[in-house]
Write a protein that holds these residues in place. Structure first.
Motif, mmCIF file in Angstrom:
data_model
loop_
_atom_site.group_PDB
_atom_site.id
_atom_site.type_symbol
_atom_site.label_atom_id
_atom_site.label_comp_id
_atom_site.label_asym_id
_atom_site.label_seq_id
_atom_site.Cartn_x
_atom_site.Cartn_y
_atom_site.Cartn_z
ATOM 1 N N MET A 5 0.822 -1.219 0.000
ATOM 2 C CA MET A 5 0.000 0.000 0.000
ATOM 3 C C MET A 5 0.854 1.266 0.000
ATOM 4 O O MET A 5 0.487 2.272 -0.601
ATOM 5 C CB MET A 5 -0.914 0.007 1.228
ATOM 6 N N LEU A 6 2.000 1.196 0.663
ATOM 7 C CA LEU A 6 2.828 2.392 0.850
ATOM 8 C C LEU A 6 4.090 2.385 0.002
ATOM 9 O O LEU A 6 5.005 3.168 0.249
ATOM 10 C CB LEU A 6 3.208 2.520 2.338
ATOM 11 N N GLU A 7 4.130 1.530 -1.025
ATOM 12 C CA GLU A 7 5.372 1.361 -1.776
ATOM 13 C C GLU A 7 5.811 2.623 -2.512
ATOM 14 O O GLU A 7 6.996 2.780 -2.829
ATOM 15 C CB GLU A 7 5.243 0.205 -2.765
ATOM 16 N N HIS A 8 4.895 3.530 -2.772
ATOM 17 C CA HIS A 8 5.252 4.752 -3.484
ATOM 18 C C HIS A 8 5.597 5.904 -2.528
ATOM 19 O O HIS A 8 5.858 7.018 -2.975
ATOM 20 C CB HIS A 8 4.121 5.182 -4.412
ATOM 21 N N TYR A 9 5.594 5.608 -1.236
ATOM 22 C CA TYR A 9 5.930 6.629 -0.253
ATOM 23 C C TYR A 9 7.331 6.405 0.290
ATOM 24 O O TYR A 9 7.744 5.269 0.527
ATOM 25 C CB TYR A 9 4.935 6.612 0.910
ATOM 26 N N ARG A 10 8.021 7.495 0.512
ATOM 27 C CA ARG A 10 9.352 7.440 1.118
ATOM 28 C C ARG A 10 9.348 7.994 2.535
ATOM 29 O O ARG A 10 10.114 7.563 3.383
ATOM 30 C CB ARG A 10 10.342 8.238 0.265
ATOM 31 N N TYR A 11 8.465 8.977 2.768
ATOM 32 C CA TYR A 11 8.460 9.688 4.035
ATOM 33 C C TYR A 11 7.118 9.573 4.751
ATOM 34 O O TYR A 11 6.071 9.466 4.118
ATOM 35 C CB TYR A 11 8.741 11.180 3.818
ATOM 36 N N LEU A 12 7.177 9.634 6.066
ATOM 37 C CA LEU A 12 6.003 9.844 6.897
ATOM 38 C C LEU A 12 6.109 11.280 7.381
ATOM 39 O O LEU A 12 6.982 11.613 8.197
ATOM 40 C CB LEU A 12 5.986 8.875 8.082
ATOM 41 N N GLY A 13 5.291 12.161 6.819
ATOM 42 C CA GLY A 13 5.421 13.591 7.085
ATOM 43 C C GLY A 13 4.420 14.083 8.110
ATOM 44 O O GLY A 13 3.214 14.087 7.857
ATOM 45 N N LEU A 14 4.912 14.505 9.256
ATOM 46 C CA LEU A 14 4.057 15.015 10.325
ATOM 47 C C LEU A 14 3.967 16.528 10.202
ATOM 48 O O LEU A 14 4.974 17.232 10.280
ATOM 49 C CB LEU A 14 4.640 14.620 11.685
ATOM 50 N N LEU A 15 2.762 17.041 9.966
ATOM 51 C CA LEU A 15 2.578 18.479 9.771
ATOM 52 C C LEU A 15 2.611 19.216 11.107
ATOM 53 O O LEU A 15 1.905 18.845 12.049
ATOM 54 C CB LEU A 15 1.243 18.763 9.082
ATOM 55 N N ASP A 16 3.422 20.253 11.157
ATOM 56 C CA ASP A 16 3.554 21.062 12.371
ATOM 57 C C ASP A 16 2.941 22.438 12.133
ATOM 58 O O ASP A 16 3.556 23.311 11.530
ATOM 59 C CB ASP A 16 5.031 21.196 12.746
ATOM 60 N N THR A 17 1.706 22.624 12.590
ATOM 61 C CA THR A 17 1.034 23.922 12.453
ATOM 62 C C THR A 17 1.232 24.797 13.683
ATOM 63 O O THR A 17 0.775 25.937 13.706
ATOM 64 C CB THR A 17 -0.479 23.723 12.244
#
Length: 201
Positions: free
Chosen positions: A127-139
């Protein structure tokens, strides 16, 4: 909202509705139909799989940000999200999408419980093979250090590199305070239908 000094009534819609745009449209229309004695309905939504196309305003206008999804809304534009993804596919996370009913963490735990760890890792890896990063948004709205501790283990399990990505609520503040320019906001006049949702790049 502290950033604007404004106070509005807020109608909350469950995030899980994003999984079914037709259902989401029906729920939103029912909420719109129930409103009276207002001039404008400010919709903190995006294109959301075309869930907003077909909605009808009543005797008040609808104001909607011209973005493709809530991630672009928090990053300020679709272009900002595209720039981040240019360096590798990013699975974006907010606190709501981390712990929501169908959030990434709950989906991981459900897969492990249902299939066992080895098979769950294969399924999620696909499912995640096209993702490299887990991006946590900091608002700045949450304790990012605490959230980072919560997501480090998840990133490792999913074999993704964790990133903290600066984000902002400024677009939301502009939605709440106006004025609303046509480049960044879709203005749907009273007694009209959402038919054109051209996006801001």
């Amino acid at each position: 909202m502290k950033a604007t000094g404004l106070e509005y009534d807020v109608i909350y819609v469950k995030p899980v509705l994003h999984n079914n745009p037709d259902t989401m449209r029906s729920v939103l229309q029912a909420q719109i139909d129930a409103l009276t004695e207002i001039d404008s309905l400010l919709m903190a939504f995006s294109a959301c799989g075309n869930a907003l196309v077909g909605l009808r305003s009543r005797n008040f206008q609808l104001v909607i940000p011209r973005v493709d999804d809530c991630i672009s809304l928090l990053l300020g534009s679709i272009q900002a999200k595209q720039d981040i993804n240019a360096n590798g596919g990013t699975y974006f996370l907010t606190p709501g999408w981390l712990d929501g009913e169908h959030g990434l963490r709950s989906e991981y735990e459900h897969a492990v419980e249902k299939f066992g760890l080895p098979k769950a890792e294969r399924i999620l890896g696909t499912m995640l093979e096209h993702y490299r990063y887990l991006g946590l948004l900091d608002t700045g709205a949450h304790d990012i250090k605490k959230l980072r501790l919560q997501t480090t283990d998840l990133a490792n399990k999913l074999k993704l590199e964790q990133r903290i990505i600066p984000a902002s609520v400024s677009y939301l503040c502009d939605l709440l305070s106006g004025p609303w320019d046509n480049d960044r906001f879709l203005i749907v006049p009273p007694n009209s239908m959402v038919s054109d949702f051209s996006l801001q790049l």
